[in-house]
Design a protein around this motif. Structure first.
Motif, PDB file in Angstrom:
ATOM      1  N   UNK A   1      -9.669  23.481   5.033  1.00  0.00           N
ATOM      2  CA  UNK A   1      -9.075  23.128   3.742  1.00  0.00           C
ATOM      3  C   UNK A   1      -8.955  21.618   3.551  1.00  0.00           C
ATOM      4  N   UNK A   2      -9.878  20.861   4.159  1.00  0.00           N
ATOM      5  CA  UNK A   2      -9.737  19.407   4.122  1.00  0.00           C
ATOM      6  C   UNK A   2      -9.964  18.803   2.741  1.00  0.00           C
ATOM      7  N   UNK A   3     -10.387  19.616   1.783  1.00  0.00           N
ATOM      8  CA  UNK A   3     -10.510  19.115   0.409  1.00  0.00           C
ATOM      9  C   UNK A   3      -9.152  19.024  -0.288  1.00  0.00           C
ATOM     10  N   UNK A   4      -8.135  19.715   0.278  1.00  0.00           N
ATOM     11  CA  UNK A   4      -6.818  19.720  -0.377  1.00  0.00           C
ATOM     12  C   UNK A   4      -5.673  19.351   0.571  1.00  0.00           C
ATOM     13  N   UNK A   5      -5.971  19.046   1.829  1.00  0.00           N
ATOM     14  CA  UNK A   5      -4.882  18.666   2.736  1.00  0.00           C
ATOM     15  C   UNK A   5      -5.359  17.668   3.782  1.00  0.00           C
ATOM     16  N   UNK A   6      -4.413  16.952   4.357  1.00  0.00           N
ATOM     17  CA  UNK A   6      -4.709  15.970   5.396  1.00  0.00           C
ATOM     18  C   UNK A   6      -3.510  15.852   6.322  1.00  0.00           C
TER      19      UNK A   6
ATOM     20  N   UNK B   1       1.325  32.841  13.284  1.00  0.00           N
ATOM     21  CA  UNK B   1       0.648  31.621  12.849  1.00  0.00           C
ATOM     22  C   UNK B   1      -0.717  31.948  12.256  1.00  0.00           C
ATOM     23  N   UNK B   2      -1.497  32.771  12.943  1.00  0.00           N
ATOM     24  CA  UNK B   2      -2.846  33.088  12.467  1.00  0.00           C
ATOM     25  C   UNK B   2      -2.808  33.798  11.115  1.00  0.00           C
TER      26      UNK B   2
ATOM     27  N   UNK C   1      -8.112  24.202  12.877  1.00  0.00           N
ATOM     28  CA  UNK C   1      -9.182  24.878  12.136  1.00  0.00           C
ATOM     29  C   UNK C   1      -8.792  25.076  10.679  1.00  0.00           C
ATOM     30  N   UNK C   2      -7.511  25.380  10.444  1.00  0.00           N
ATOM     31  CA  UNK C   2      -7.015  25.527   9.077  1.00  0.00           C
ATOM     32  C   UNK C   2      -7.164  24.209   8.309  1.00  0.00           C
TER      33      UNK C   2
ATOM     34  N   UNK D   1      -2.099  31.257   3.665  1.00  0.00           N
ATOM     35  CA  UNK D   1      -2.030  29.955   3.002  1.00  0.00           C
ATOM     36  C   UNK D   1      -3.398  29.568   2.453  1.00  0.00           C
ATOM     37  N   UNK D   2      -4.462  29.802   3.221  1.00  0.00           N
ATOM     38  CA  UNK D   2      -5.816  29.497   2.740  1.00  0.00           C
ATOM     39  C   UNK D   2      -6.113  30.266   1.457  1.00  0.00           C
ATOM     40  N   UNK D   3      -5.753  31.543   1.425  1.00  0.00           N
ATOM     41  CA  UNK D   3      -5.958  32.341   0.206  1.00  0.00           C
ATOM     42  C   UNK D   3      -5.158  31.762  -0.955  1.00  0.00           C
ATOM     43  N   UNK D   4      -3.934  31.343  -0.684  1.00  0.00           N
ATOM     44  CA  UNK D   4      -3.082  30.750  -1.717  1.00  0.00           C
ATOM     45  C   UNK D   4      -3.715  29.473  -2.255  1.00  0.00           C
TER      46      UNK D   4
END
Length: 400
Positions: free
Chosen positions: A309-314, A378-379, A304-305, A385-388
């Motif tokens: 955030x799929x615009x900045x990670x893969x 983890x949650x 889900x993370x 990390x999403x906020x960062x």
């Protein structure tokens, strides 16, 4: 003097892990206590260790009960039982792997190592004077290396092929058909295979009914195979410092046993007693079920993370083990993974491992995430990390 390269991933963990608020770099399943282990057992009245025994060196090659429990596990899905005497215990899998190289390779030998992987698997053979080439896995092929590439790497002096299955850091698995090809190729050239299988029992996204489910190398029918394992990763007890070497070739075991005399007289009696309790059939199934379920639950959070955030990670979604390799980028350009991980730690207390620092310069933008810690860690950590990513990613340097 032996040239010893910095062990990058261990140096990174040594520097940061004790100060991390959210350790999402840990490669072990969330650690358990002896009390929790006893609760998982079907035999809750049994003592996990005998405090009345004199603390001698104990059984030099490993306690009979521990080696018998391991032999039973390795024999369960094999047509031929593995004798307990074909197993040696060690202080963790890291020494098991070290001893295999120490006993089997030296100057003038050639070693091929599955890559990327844990640094000691290829650095130790180099330190011993061997030439090392990488059997490279690439993300565009789901981190699965090509058997033809391996064939092209073999030389007349190739002594050892090393694989890490399931793989750290990617979470990929070498499937049954590829393992079959690997064994056939090694047998054709009379090359020994070493399989680091420390993550092997944690299959969270592939099941034994899958025709490509990867068996242990020990059940592939090739005598010149060695596997290593430990209580640390899949069994959630790194503090025991119990690992092992197993092979169907008694001559290989004897060579490693002779090398072992120079490094280890024996493994702690107390540690081996607890490990034997954990691997007994009354306990091991519940222990692994706990850890596999934890992996499945946390992998859903991680997926889900990634989607959020799929615009900045893969990534390539892992199939097994406790780790995954995620690439972070900004407008298509990979970030400097060291700068990313340092800033993330400073701003949020979340610990990742930088891929370019710890697994190879070519892995620009990659970080290793260990996702089988306690679910709340983890949650909450991934939320941080999403906020960062939303607030700080523009300040992170790009990879050069």
């Amino acid at each position: 003097m032996v040239k010893i390269e910095d062990f990058s991933v261990e140096s990174w963990m040594d520097k940061y892990e004790n100060d991390a608020k959210y350790n999402i770099a840990e490669t072990c399943c969330a650690s358990i206590s002896i009390d929790q282990l006893r609760e998982l057992s079907e035999d809750k009245q049994s003592n996990s260790f005998d405090t009345s025994k004199p603390l001698t060196y104990g059984a030099i090659r490993g306690s009979n009960v521990l080696r018998s429990n391991l032999a039973r596990l390795y024999s369960a899905k094999s047509t031929a039982a593995l004798p307990a005497e074909n197993i040696l215990t060690t202080p963790g899998a890291i020494q098991a792997n070290y001893l295999c190289a120490y006993a089997l390779v030296g100057p003038g030998d050639h070693v091929i190592c599955h890559y990327p992987t844990y640094q000691s698997l290829y650095e130790v053979p180099k330190q011993l004077g061997a030439e090392v080439d990488f059997w490279r896995a690439k993300p565009e092929n789901e981190w699965i290396p090509d058997i033809q590439d391996l064939n092209g790497l073999i030389k007349p002096n190739t002594k050892l092929i090393i694989i890490n299955n399931p793989n750290n850091p990617t979470g990929a698995v070498l499937r049954k058909s590829l393992l079959t090809q690997l064994v056939e190729l090694a047998a054709e050239h009379d090359i020994t295979i070493l399989g680091d299988e420390v993550y092997r029992p944690i299959f969270h996204s592939i099941t034994p009914i899958d025709p490509e489910f990867p068996p242990s190398l020990l059940s592939m029918g090739y005598k010149k195979t060695i596997v290593t394992g430990s209580m640390s990763k899949a069994y959630a007890m790194a503090g025991l410092r119990v690992g092992w070497v197993a092979s169907r070739d008694p001559e290989i075991i004897e060579k490693i046993a002779q090398a072992r005399h120079y490094t280890t007289i024996s493994v702690s009696q107390l540690d081996e007693q607890i490990a034997a309790f954990a691997l007994h059939q009354n306990t091991v199934h519940s222990l692994l079920a706990r850890n596999i379920q934890l992996a499945k639950t946390n992998l859903q959070l991680l997926e889900r993370f990634i989607i959020k955030n799929d615009d900045v990670c893969e990534w390539v979604k892992p199939l097994a083990g406790t780790t995954t390799f995620v690439k972070f980028h900004r407008e298509g350009s990979p970030v400097d993974s060291v700068d990313f991980c340092r800033r993330l730690m400073e701003k949020t207390g979340v610990l990742f491992v930088p891929g370019s620092e710890c697994f190879g310069d070519e892995f620009k933008g990659y970080v290793r995430i260990g996702f089988v810690n306690h679910t709340d860690v983890i949650k909450e950590g991934l939320d941080k990390v999403t906020q960062f990513l939303r607030k700080e990613l523009d300040n992170v340097q790009l990879a050069s």
